[in-house]
Design a protein around this motif. Structure first.
Motif, short mmCIF file in Angstrom:
data_model
loop_
_atom_site.label_atom_id
_atom_site.label_comp_id
_atom_site.label_asym_id
_atom_site.label_seq_id
_atom_site.Cartn_x
_atom_site.Cartn_y
_atom_site.Cartn_z
N ALA A 9 -1.15 -3.74 -7.82
CA ALA A 9 -0.74 -5.13 -7.60
C ALA A 9 -0.31 -5.78 -8.91
O ALA A 9 0.66 -6.54 -8.97
N ALA A 10 -1.02 -5.49 -10.00
CA ALA A 10 -0.66 -6.07 -11.29
C ALA A 10 0.59 -5.39 -11.85
O ALA A 10 1.40 -6.01 -12.51
N ARG A 11 0.73 -4.11 -11.57
CA ARG A 11 1.88 -3.37 -12.08
C ARG A 11 3.17 -3.79 -11.40
O ARG A 11 4.23 -3.79 -11.98
N ASP A 12 3.07 -4.14 -10.11
CA ASP A 12 4.26 -4.43 -9.33
C ASP A 12 4.69 -5.89 -9.36
O ASP A 12 5.66 -6.27 -8.73
N SER A 24 -7.89 -4.28 -32.28
CA SER A 24 -7.31 -4.06 -30.95
C SER A 24 -5.81 -4.29 -31.00
O SER A 24 -5.27 -4.92 -31.90
N HIS A 25 -5.13 -3.75 -29.99
CA HIS A 25 -3.69 -3.95 -29.85
C HIS A 25 -3.34 -3.85 -28.37
O HIS A 25 -4.11 -3.33 -27.57
N TYR A 26 -2.19 -4.38 -28.02
CA TYR A 26 -1.73 -4.35 -26.64
C TYR A 26 -0.77 -3.18 -26.44
O TYR A 26 0.07 -2.90 -27.29
N VAL A 27 -0.91 -2.50 -25.30
CA VAL A 27 -0.04 -1.39 -24.94
C VAL A 27 0.65 -1.77 -23.64
O VAL A 27 0.02 -2.25 -22.70
N ARG A 28 1.95 -1.58 -23.60
CA ARG A 28 2.72 -1.88 -22.39
C ARG A 28 2.56 -0.73 -21.41
O ARG A 28 2.87 0.42 -21.73
N ASP A 29 2.00 -1.01 -20.24
CA ASP A 29 1.78 0.00 -19.21
C ASP A 29 2.52 -0.45 -17.96
O ASP A 29 2.01 -1.24 -17.19
N GLY A 30 3.72 0.05 -17.79
CA GLY A 30 4.54 -0.39 -16.68
C GLY A 30 4.99 -1.82 -16.91
O GLY A 30 5.69 -2.12 -17.87
N SER A 31 4.57 -2.73 -16.06
CA SER A 31 4.93 -4.13 -16.23
C SER A 31 3.75 -4.97 -16.70
O SER A 31 3.81 -6.18 -16.69
N ALA A 32 2.66 -4.32 -17.11
CA ALA A 32 1.47 -5.04 -17.55
C ALA A 32 1.14 -4.68 -18.99
O ALA A 32 1.44 -3.58 -19.45
N THR A 45 -16.66 -5.30 -16.30
CA THR A 45 -15.69 -4.19 -16.30
C THR A 45 -14.49 -4.53 -17.17
O THR A 45 -14.11 -5.69 -17.28
N VAL A 46 -13.94 -3.54 -17.78
CA VAL A 46 -12.71 -3.67 -18.56
C VAL A 46 -11.82 -2.52 -18.16
O VAL A 46 -12.26 -1.37 -18.07
N GLN A 47 -10.56 -2.80 -17.91
CA GLN A 47 -9.64 -1.74 -17.53
C GLN A 47 -9.18 -0.99 -18.77
O GLN A 47 -8.86 -1.59 -19.78
N ALA A 48 -9.14 0.31 -18.66
CA ALA A 48 -8.63 1.13 -19.75
C ALA A 48 -7.12 1.23 -19.63
O ALA A 48 -6.54 0.95 -18.58
N ALA A 49 -6.46 1.65 -20.70
CA ALA A 49 -5.01 1.83 -20.67
C ALA A 49 -4.68 2.86 -19.60
O ALA A 49 -5.30 3.91 -19.49
N GLY A 50 -3.70 2.57 -18.78
CA GLY A 50 -3.32 3.46 -17.70
C GLY A 50 -4.07 3.19 -16.41
O GLY A 50 -3.73 3.71 -15.37
N ASP A 51 -5.10 2.37 -16.46
CA ASP A 51 -5.91 2.06 -15.29
C ASP A 51 -5.57 0.66 -14.80
O ASP A 51 -6.42 -0.19 -14.65
N VAL A 52 -4.30 0.41 -14.57
CA VAL A 52 -3.82 -0.90 -14.16
C VAL A 52 -3.62 -0.88 -12.65
O VAL A 52 -2.97 0.02 -12.12
#
Length: 82
Positions: free
Chosen positions: A75-78, A40-48, A65-72
């Protein structure tokens, strides 16, 4: 007598080093046995940061549930961090 005193002072050190080596060996063995083909690796999606790939699935979480990349969520993004 000095040799006995020196030996008793070194025994706790040797025991600690052996215990640390044994625990490190168990940790390496455990990680090698996970059998995960894609790390696994972390991907920066906006501010998350989002964890992508790996052997972690939605059923491993309490909510299922697990959020997929881009499905942030917005509230978490901002959220702003200091």
């Amino acid at each position: 007598m000095a040799l006995v005193t020196r030996a008793t002072g070194v025994l706790p050190l040797v025991g600690g080093v052996l215990a640390a080596a044994a625990l490190a060996g168990v940790a390496v063995f455990t990680v090698e046995q996970t059998g995960c083909a894609t790390p696994s690796h972390y991907v920066r999606d906006g501010s998350a940061n989002v964890l992508v790939g790996g052997c972690f699935t939605g059923s491993d979480t309490p909510s299922g549930t697990v959020q997929a990349a881009g499905d942030v969520p917005a509230a978490a993004r901002d959220q702003s961090r200091p």
